[in-house]
Design an enzyme around this catalytic site. Structure first.
Site, PDB file in Angstrom:
ATOM      1  N   ASP A   1       0.367  -4.728   8.300  1.00 45.49           N
ATOM      2  CA  ASP A   1      -0.707  -3.736   8.216  1.00 45.49           C
ATOM      3  C   ASP A   1      -2.009  -4.507   7.985  1.00 45.49           C
ATOM      4  OD1 ASP A   1      -2.564  -1.796   7.525  1.00 45.49           O
ATOM      5  OD2 ASP A   1      -1.185  -0.657   6.263  1.00 45.49           O
TER       6      ASP A   1
ATOM      7  N   TYR B   1     -11.372   2.886  10.649  1.00 45.65           N
ATOM      8  CA  TYR B   1     -12.538   3.423   9.949  1.00 45.65           C
ATOM      9  C   TYR B   1     -13.028   2.558   8.798  1.00 45.65           C
ATOM     10  CZ  TYR B   1      -8.855   5.503   6.948  1.00 45.65           C
ATOM     11  OH  TYR B   1      -7.758   5.716   6.149  1.00 45.65           O
ATOM     12  N   LYS B   2     -12.390   1.434   8.550  1.00 48.16           N
ATOM     13  CA  LYS B   2     -12.852   0.552   7.478  1.00 48.16           C
ATOM     14  C   LYS B   2     -13.831  -0.474   8.060  1.00 48.16           C
ATOM     15  CE  LYS B   2      -8.482   1.204   4.992  1.00 48.16           C
ATOM     16  NZ  LYS B   2      -8.949   2.092   3.918  1.00 48.16           N
TER      17      LYS B   2
ATOM     18  N   PHE C   1       0.852  -1.192   0.000  1.00 51.32           N
ATOM     19  CA  PHE C   1       0.000   0.000   0.000  1.00 51.32           C
ATOM     20  C   PHE C   1       0.890   1.246   0.000  1.00 51.32           C
ATOM     21  CE2 PHE C   1      -2.857   3.148   2.018  1.00 51.32           C
ATOM     22  CZ  PHE C   1      -3.863   3.106   1.076  1.00 51.32           C
TER      23      PHE C   1
ATOM     24  N   ARG D   1     -13.641  -1.998  -7.443  1.00 50.49           N
ATOM     25  CA  ARG D   1     -13.415  -2.729  -6.202  1.00 50.49           C
ATOM     26  C   ARG D   1     -14.689  -2.736  -5.360  1.00 50.49           C
ATOM     27  NH1 ARG D   1      -9.115  -0.868  -1.589  1.00 50.49           N
ATOM     28  NH2 ARG D   1     -10.695   0.743  -1.422  1.00 50.49           N
TER      29      ARG D   1
END
Length: 406
Positions: free
Chosen positions: A193, A218-219, A123, A365
């Site tokens: 991560d 927050y995901k 990422f 996605r």
């Protein structure tokens, strides 16, 4: 197949969890891997924290309402979701700041080794953090390799293996246990991560031998936009590692106001500044949406729901190509396809009320959150995509106009 999807929903042991969220009518939300939906409890938690605690009790709320203990309290609730002990997790800062802290601590704990090993397609923010830290530490090297070469690239100079567990574009999972074993055999530490893993399926930090990890609030954890992150430090490493950002909340006695820094025992030394209490109140409500939920049920539903979606898309949408792994055990709770005009296709879907997202250069996605997404959502989303592609509805100027957030 719609009848099959509805039958699966009727038998779903997680069906009642959907009531824990406020979901807009007419919207199929498949972007929980970017921002979780709003929990029903969150507005009340924010109001109570702001109006009753801050408004009425002012600064006494640090003791009266347990504000000072919030980072550890919420971490203890989160720990079972990621297979950690309560004293091995801490809620603090952003994902990037947590990564910086742990990466610097890991490098310092491996003197004589100067290489950070990571994946070429890690990422981007993880790569940026490593690059920034390397700029501050002369001699530090970053070795980026292809995924297939990670196991053989750990050498005597490797201080830390630094990876994202679930790939943000494809949804492919690393074999965490196998890579931890190879790293440890070669004397390196591991940092994972979990931003696209925690809350999406069962994670076993201790069971797979992880050293260090971070995760996003927050995901899939539904903590709200910009929610605090969490970090994990295995118990046996806590007294050997030191945070590079030594703020007062990480001091052994923060209210002694001593002139010299002395790290707190255990994981608390990785605290830095005053925690954001309003943000923590929202995150605590988000973590509360998992109360009474078995992560094994979440993983099973994720696998079945994403498989139904893949089957429907591939049967009806020859214009797209699957990017995610076919084996459910190798993918996270997301499905990605490529299309030459993926951005416009996703904008057309969003205009129809099916919200996923786009990742450059051509990835559409879809993130499935098992707590609130239904099998019928997967079928309806596939149906909408099939119609958009067959009619070329996506090929309108308004859908090609790029917005700031994709």
């Amino acid at each position: 197949m719609l009848d099959e999807a509805r039958a699966l929903d009727a038998a779903d042991p997680l069906a009642l969890a959907r009531q824990r969220f406020r979901l807009p009518d007419g919207v199929i939300y498949l972007d929980g891997n970017s921002l979780g939906a709003l929990p029903v409890m969150t507005p009340g938690a924010l109001s109570r924290t702001a109006e009753r605690e801050w408004g009425n009790d002012l600064i006494t709320s640090w003791n009266k309402h347990g504000w000072i203990d919030a980072p550890a309290r919420i971490a203890a609730k989160l720990a079972p979701l990621v297979g950690a002990k309560p004293n091995e997790l801490l809620v603090a800062d952003s994902t990037s700041v947590c990564l910086f802290k742990l990466l610097a601590a890991a490098l310092a704990a491996r003197p004589g080794r100067a290489t950070i090993l990571t994946e070429r397609r890690n990422f981007p923010t993880d790569l940026y953090v490593a690059q920034g830290l390397a700029d501050l530490l002369p001699g530090t090297q970053i070795n980026t390799v292809d995924r297939a070469d990670l196991g053989t690239a750990i050498v005597d100079d490797t201080a830390v293996l630094y990876l994202t567990h679930t790939d943000y574009c494809s949804g492919e999972r690393h074999d965490m246990r196998a890579l931890n074993e190879v790293a440890h055999e070669n004397g390196a530490l591991t940092i994972w991560d979990l931003s696209h893993s925690a809350g999406a399926f069962a994670v076993e930090l201790n069971g797979s031998g992880c050293d260090l990890a971070v995760g996003c609030g927050y995901k899939y954890l539904n903590g709200g936009p910009g929610a605090p992150a969490f970090l994990f430090v295995a118990e046996h490493l806590q007294d050997d590692l030191r945070s590079p950002i030594t703020g007062w909340m990480g001091h052994a006695e923060p209210f002694a106001f001593a002139g010299d820094y002395r790290p707190a025992p255990g994981i608390s030394r990785f605290l830095t500044g005053t925690p954001s209490i309003l943000a923590l109140a929202a995150l605590e409500a988000g973590v509360g949406t998992f109360d009474g939920i078995l992560m094994s049920d979440i993983e099973a539903k994720s696998a079945a729901m994403t498989q139904l979606f893949i089957d429907e898309i591939e049967a009806r949408c020859p214009e797209v190509t699957l990017v995610s792994p076919r084996d459910p055990a190798q993918r996270g709770s997301q499905v990605s396809f490529s299309h030459p005009d993926g951005y416009a296709v996703m904008q057309a879907l969003i205009a129809r009320g099916v919200i996923g997202d786009f990742r450059a250069p051509n990835i559409i996605r879809f993130g499935f959150a098992p707590l609130y997404n239904r099998f019928e959502d997967a079928w309806q989303a596939a149906d909408a995509l099939a119609e958009i592609l067959s009619t070329r509805e996506w090929d309108q100027p308004r859908f090609h106009a790029r917005q700031k957030v994709t």
